[in-house]
Structures are given as C-alpha cells and as structure tokens.
Motif scaffolding. Structure first.
Motif, PDB file in Angstrom:
ATOM      1  N   MET A   1       0.849  -1.177   0.000  1.00 48.55           N
ATOM      2  CA  MET A   1       0.000   0.000   0.000  1.00 48.55           C
ATOM      3  C   MET A   1       0.883   1.224   0.000  1.00 48.55           C
ATOM      4  O   MET A   1       1.863   1.289   0.723  1.00 48.55           O
ATOM      5  CB  MET A   1      -0.903  -0.023   1.221  1.00 48.55           C
ATOM      6  CG  MET A   1      -1.603   1.265   1.475  1.00 48.55           C
ATOM      7  SD  MET A   1      -3.252   1.011   2.067  1.00 48.55           S
ATOM      8  CE  MET A   1      -3.849   2.659   1.986  1.00 48.55           C
ATOM      9  N   GLN A   2       0.505   2.200  -0.805  1.00 44.63           N
ATOM     10  CA  GLN A   2       1.245   3.459  -0.893  1.00 44.63           C
ATOM     11  C   GLN A   2       0.388   4.583  -0.334  1.00 44.63           C
ATOM     12  O   GLN A   2      -0.756   4.748  -0.726  1.00 44.63           O
ATOM     13  CB  GLN A   2       1.573   3.740  -2.347  1.00 44.63           C
ATOM     14  CG  GLN A   2       2.173   5.101  -2.591  1.00 44.63           C
ATOM     15  CD  GLN A   2       2.411   5.321  -4.077  1.00 44.63           C
ATOM     16  OE1 GLN A   2       2.725   4.401  -4.805  1.00 44.63           O
ATOM     17  NE2 GLN A   2       2.232   6.537  -4.522  1.00 44.63           N
ATOM     18  N   VAL A   3       0.934   5.348   0.604  1.00 40.07           N
ATOM     19  CA  VAL A   3       0.273   6.551   1.106  1.00 40.07           C
ATOM     20  C   VAL A   3       1.153   7.720   0.694  1.00 40.07           C
ATOM     21  O   VAL A   3       2.322   7.780   1.047  1.00 40.07           O
ATOM     22  CB  VAL A   3       0.097   6.532   2.641  1.00 40.07           C
ATOM     23  CG1 VAL A   3      -0.555   7.823   3.108  1.00 40.07           C
ATOM     24  CG2 VAL A   3      -0.722   5.329   3.069  1.00 40.07           C
ATOM     25  N   SER A   4       0.592   8.629  -0.097  1.00 38.53           N
ATOM     26  CA  SER A   4       1.377   9.768  -0.555  1.00 38.53           C
ATOM     27  C   SER A   4       0.819  11.058   0.038  1.00 38.53           C
ATOM     28  O   SER A   4      -0.330  11.129   0.440  1.00 38.53           O
ATOM     29  CB  SER A   4       1.383   9.845  -2.080  1.00 38.53           C
ATOM     30  OG  SER A   4       0.073   9.959  -2.582  1.00 38.53           O
ATOM     31  N   LEU A   5       1.688  12.055   0.077  1.00 36.96           N
ATOM     32  CA  LEU A   5       1.315  13.380   0.574  1.00 36.96           C
ATOM     33  C   LEU A   5       1.118  14.306  -0.607  1.00 36.96           C
ATOM     34  O   LEU A   5       2.006  14.451  -1.433  1.00 36.96           O
ATOM     35  CB  LEU A   5       2.427  13.957   1.454  1.00 36.96           C
ATOM     36  CG  LEU A   5       2.640  13.295   2.786  1.00 36.96           C
ATOM     37  CD1 LEU A   5       3.977  13.705   3.368  1.00 36.96           C
ATOM     38  CD2 LEU A   5       1.528  13.659   3.727  1.00 36.96           C
ATOM     39  N   ARG A   6      -0.042  14.916  -0.689  1.00 37.48           N
ATOM     40  CA  ARG A   6      -0.282  15.853  -1.785  1.00 37.48           C
ATOM     41  C   ARG A   6       0.665  17.050  -1.687  1.00 37.48           C
ATOM     42  O   ARG A   6       1.107  17.586  -2.690  1.00 37.48           O
ATOM     43  CB  ARG A   6      -1.725  16.332  -1.783  1.00 37.48           C
ATOM     44  CG  ARG A   6      -2.023  17.180  -2.999  1.00 37.48           C
ATOM     45  CD  ARG A   6      -3.461  17.286  -3.378  1.00 37.48           C
ATOM     46  NE  ARG A   6      -4.276  16.116  -3.313  1.00 37.48           N
ATOM     47  CZ  ARG A   6      -4.403  15.210  -4.287  1.00 37.48           C
ATOM     48  NH1 ARG A   6      -3.698  15.308  -5.377  1.00 37.48           N
ATOM     49  NH2 ARG A   6      -5.213  14.189  -4.146  1.00 37.48           N
ATOM     50  N   SER A   7       1.035  17.455  -0.464  1.00 38.19           N
ATOM     51  CA  SER A   7       1.850  18.659  -0.281  1.00 38.19           C
ATOM     52  C   SER A   7       3.352  18.406  -0.346  1.00 38.19           C
ATOM     53  O   SER A   7       4.122  19.350  -0.307  1.00 38.19           O
ATOM     54  CB  SER A   7       1.519  19.302   1.064  1.00 38.19           C
ATOM     55  OG  SER A   7       1.900  18.428   2.112  1.00 38.19           O
ATOM     56  N   ALA A   8       3.792  17.170  -0.443  1.00 38.36           N
ATOM     57  CA  ALA A   8       5.227  16.884  -0.441  1.00 38.36           C
ATOM     58  C   ALA A   8       5.833  17.205  -1.806  1.00 38.36           C
ATOM     59  O   ALA A   8       5.451  16.611  -2.803  1.00 38.36           O
ATOM     60  CB  ALA A   8       5.472  15.425  -0.088  1.00 38.36           C
ATOM     61  N   PRO A   9       6.779  18.158  -1.849  1.00 37.29           N
ATOM     62  CA  PRO A   9       7.365  18.535  -3.135  1.00 37.29           C
ATOM     63  C   PRO A   9       8.161  17.413  -3.777  1.00 37.29           C
ATOM     64  O   PRO A   9       8.328  17.386  -4.983  1.00 37.29           O
ATOM     65  CB  PRO A   9       8.281  19.710  -2.790  1.00 37.29           C
ATOM     66  CG  PRO A   9       8.542  19.588  -1.336  1.00 37.29           C
ATOM     67  CD  PRO A   9       7.341  18.900  -0.734  1.00 37.29           C
ATOM     68  N   ASP A  10       8.626  16.461  -2.987  1.00 33.56           N
ATOM     69  CA  ASP A  10       9.401  15.367  -3.554  1.00 33.56           C
ATOM     70  C   ASP A  10       8.692  14.025  -3.399  1.00 33.56           C
ATOM     71  O   ASP A  10       9.291  12.980  -3.502  1.00 33.56           O
ATOM     72  CB  ASP A  10      10.781  15.300  -2.899  1.00 33.56           C
ATOM     73  CG  ASP A  10      10.692  15.083  -1.395  1.00 33.56           C
ATOM     74  OD1 ASP A  10       9.594  15.213  -0.828  1.00 33.56           O
ATOM     75  OD2 ASP A  10      11.726  14.788  -0.788  1.00 33.56           O
ATOM     76  N   GLY A  11       7.379  14.074  -3.151  1.00 30.13           N
ATOM     77  CA  GLY A  11       6.606  12.847  -2.979  1.00 30.13           C
ATOM     78  C   GLY A  11       6.317  12.158  -4.298  1.00 30.13           C
ATOM     79  O   GLY A  11       6.585  12.689  -5.373  1.00 30.13           O
ATOM     80  N   PRO A  12       5.748  10.952  -4.241  1.00 31.41           N
ATOM     81  CA  PRO A  12       5.479  10.167  -5.440  1.00 31.41           C
ATOM     82  C   PRO A  12       4.624  10.889  -6.478  1.00 31.41           C
ATOM     83  O   PRO A  12       4.854  10.754  -7.664  1.00 31.41           O
ATOM     84  CB  PRO A  12       4.750   8.935  -4.906  1.00 31.41           C
ATOM     85  CG  PRO A  12       5.059   8.876  -3.466  1.00 31.41           C
ATOM     86  CD  PRO A  12       5.354  10.282  -3.025  1.00 31.41           C
ATOM     87  N   GLU A  13       3.649  11.682  -6.023  1.00 27.64           N
ATOM     88  CA  GLU A  13       2.769  12.349  -6.985  1.00 27.64           C
ATOM     89  C   GLU A  13       3.507  13.396  -7.809  1.00 27.64           C
ATOM     90  O   GLU A  13       3.192  13.632  -8.962  1.00 27.64           O
ATOM     91  CB  GLU A  13       1.583  12.990  -6.267  1.00 27.64           C
ATOM     92  CG  GLU A  13       0.614  11.954  -5.765  1.00 27.64           C
ATOM     93  CD  GLU A  13      -0.657  12.568  -5.256  1.00 27.64           C
ATOM     94  OE1 GLU A  13      -0.754  13.797  -5.150  1.00 27.64           O
ATOM     95  OE2 GLU A  13      -1.581  11.803  -4.978  1.00 27.64           O
ATOM     96  N   SER A  14       4.520  14.039  -7.223  1.00 26.97           N
ATOM     97  CA  SER A  14       5.248  15.069  -7.950  1.00 26.97           C
ATOM     98  C   SER A  14       6.105  14.475  -9.063  1.00 26.97           C
ATOM     99  O   SER A  14       6.518  15.175  -9.975  1.00 26.97           O
ATOM    100  CB  SER A  14       6.123  15.885  -6.996  1.00 26.97           C
ATOM    101  OG  SER A  14       7.158  15.090  -6.464  1.00 26.97           O
TER     102      SER A  14
END
Length: 74
Positions: free
Chosen positions: A1-14
C-alpha cells in the motif's frame, strides 16, 4: 500500500508515481493524505484506518481514496 502526501514537493505524486500494485493482482492500492509532514500513518485517523484495513484484512481502499488534512498538535 502506498500513502502519498499531496503537499510533499518530492513525494510520489510530484514525479508522476503510480499507486502500488497489490502483489499477485492487477489492483492498485493507494491513498493520498491531503495534509503535510512525514510519517503520515500517525498524522491522520483516516490514514491509520485505511492502512490497517489493508494490512489486517487486505481491504483495498477505493480508487482515488484520500484523507483530509489534520492540523498538527503540539
């Protein structure tokens, strides 16, 4: 399971990361925390419930699952 942070500038979504693939299936398993910080498991009861449900019962969260931000205390 992956939990990502929308606000993390270096997170998976970015980086255009994709949800984690559930082993042996074609299911994608992820949840986005709409808050900030690191170590999201303890930041939000919603994240804790999603992760626990997956780890204990292999219950996959709904597609595009997200948890609202929780104001940090202390």
């Amino acid at each position: 399971m992956q939990v990502s942070l929308r606000s993390a500038p270096d997170g998976p979504e970015s980086h255009g990361g994709s949800p984690a693939l559930v082993s042996g299936t074609s299911l994608r398993c992820s949840c986005t925390y709409e808050g900030w910080g690191h170590g999201t498991y303890n930041s939000s009861p919603c994240v804790q419930e999603s992760v626990d449900a997956y780890l204990i019962s292999l219950k996959v969260p709904p597609r595009h699952a997200s948890c609202p931000a929780v104001e940090p205390t202390g």
